[in-house]
Design an enzyme around this catalytic site. Structure first.
Site, PDB file in Angstrom:
ATOM      1  NE  ARG A 103      -2.999   8.717  -9.201  1.00  0.00           N
ATOM      2  CZ  ARG A 103      -3.632   8.256  -8.128  1.00  0.00           C
ATOM      3  NH1 ARG A 103      -2.947   7.835  -7.102  1.00  0.00           N
ATOM      4  NH2 ARG A 103      -4.952   8.238  -8.073  1.00  0.00           N
TER       5      ARG A 103
ATOM      6  CD  GLU B 273      -3.100   0.856   0.333  1.00  0.00           C
ATOM      7  OE1 GLU B 273      -2.544   1.562  -0.533  1.00  0.00           O
ATOM      8  OE2 GLU B 273      -4.282   1.016   0.649  1.00  0.00           O
ATOM      9  CG  ASP B 274      -1.024   4.796  -1.421  1.00  0.00           C
ATOM     10  OD1 ASP B 274      -1.706   4.074  -0.661  1.00  0.00           O
ATOM     11  OD2 ASP B 274      -1.534   5.665  -2.153  1.00  0.00           O
TER      12      ASP B 274
ATOM     13  CG  PHE C 178      -4.212  15.420   1.467  1.00  0.00           C
ATOM     14  CD1 PHE C 178      -4.967  14.271   1.606  1.00  0.00           C
ATOM     15  CD2 PHE C 178      -3.856  15.834   0.197  1.00  0.00           C
ATOM     16  CE1 PHE C 178      -5.381  13.544   0.486  1.00  0.00           C
ATOM     17  CE2 PHE C 178      -4.261  15.126  -0.922  1.00  0.00           C
ATOM     18  CZ  PHE C 178      -5.022  13.973  -0.776  1.00  0.00           C
TER      19      PHE C 178
ATOM     20  CG  ASP D  72      -6.161   8.695   6.179  1.00  0.00           C
ATOM     21  OD1 ASP D  72      -5.800   9.221   7.227  1.00  0.00           O
ATOM     22  OD2 ASP D  72      -7.018   9.226   5.437  1.00  0.00           O
TER      23      ASP D  72
END
Ligand code: IMP
Length: 178
Positions: A166, A100-101, A153, A104
């Protein structure tokens, strides 16, 4: 907010990211040497981390892609995970590395882990480049975490705001959302 008007501040440099990717790759190589491993890329956000990471894993692996969406383009999780692309091959009996990136709320990683576990793999190892511990809403066991960050964020290195940023080679914080 128009993505063009955002002020970005470098937060984690390309060098720091690559150093961490190498470290995690070495640990995964040691863990899985000689085993049947499939590395699962969670689309879209982890595609850069994943492609750098698998090149640092020095054992035989196959690649699979799992597409999910939970932000629907905004800056907070909708809480609802939508599958946009399922795995193309069975993972039964294989050691799965789930990449996963960012974790959260933890809802997406939990969803993915449950979905993969239902396919009877030999094991599931969870890897995320970033984790926001203050934002967790459900318990989420992570085996490898690149960086823990504050609840703000971020974009870049696969992470987007409304589809943009990205392609940045580093992670940036957004300065002027309000
Ligand atoms: P979770 O289900 O709330 O843990 O959200 C995970 C997903 O939300 C990630 O795979 C990202 O796509 C997205 N996400 C969470 N935080 C950020 C961020 O700071 N920037 C960009 N995307 C994020």
């Amino acid at each position: 907010m128009n993505p063009k008007n955002l002020n970005l501040k470098s937060y984690i440099s390309e060098e720091k990211i690559q150093e961490k990717v190498k470290q995690i790759g070495e640990q995964l190589t040691a863990k899985f040497k000689g085993q049947k491993v499939v590395a699962v890329c969670v689309l879209k956000g982890s595609f850069l981390f994943y492609s750098d990471l698998i090149r640092q894993i020095n054992t035989d692996i196959t690649c699979e892609f799992f597409g999910v969406s939970s932000y629907h383009g905004g800056t907070s999780s909708s809480g609802e995970v939508k599958v946009t692309l399922d795995l193309a091959s069975p993972v039964e009996g294989m050691h799965v590395i789930l990449v996963e990136d960012i974790v959260d709320t933890g809802l997406t990683m939990n969803y993915l882990k449950t979905s993969i576990e239902s396919r009877k793999p030999a094991s599931v190892t969870t890897v995320t480049l970033l984790e926001k511990p203050e934002a967790l809403k459900v318990p989420c066991k992570l085996d490898y975490v690149g960086f823990q960050i504050t609840n703000e964020f971020v974009v870049g290195y696969g992470l987007d705001y409304q589809g943009y940023f990205r392609n940045l080679p580093y992670i940036a914080q957004v300065q002027n959302f309000q």
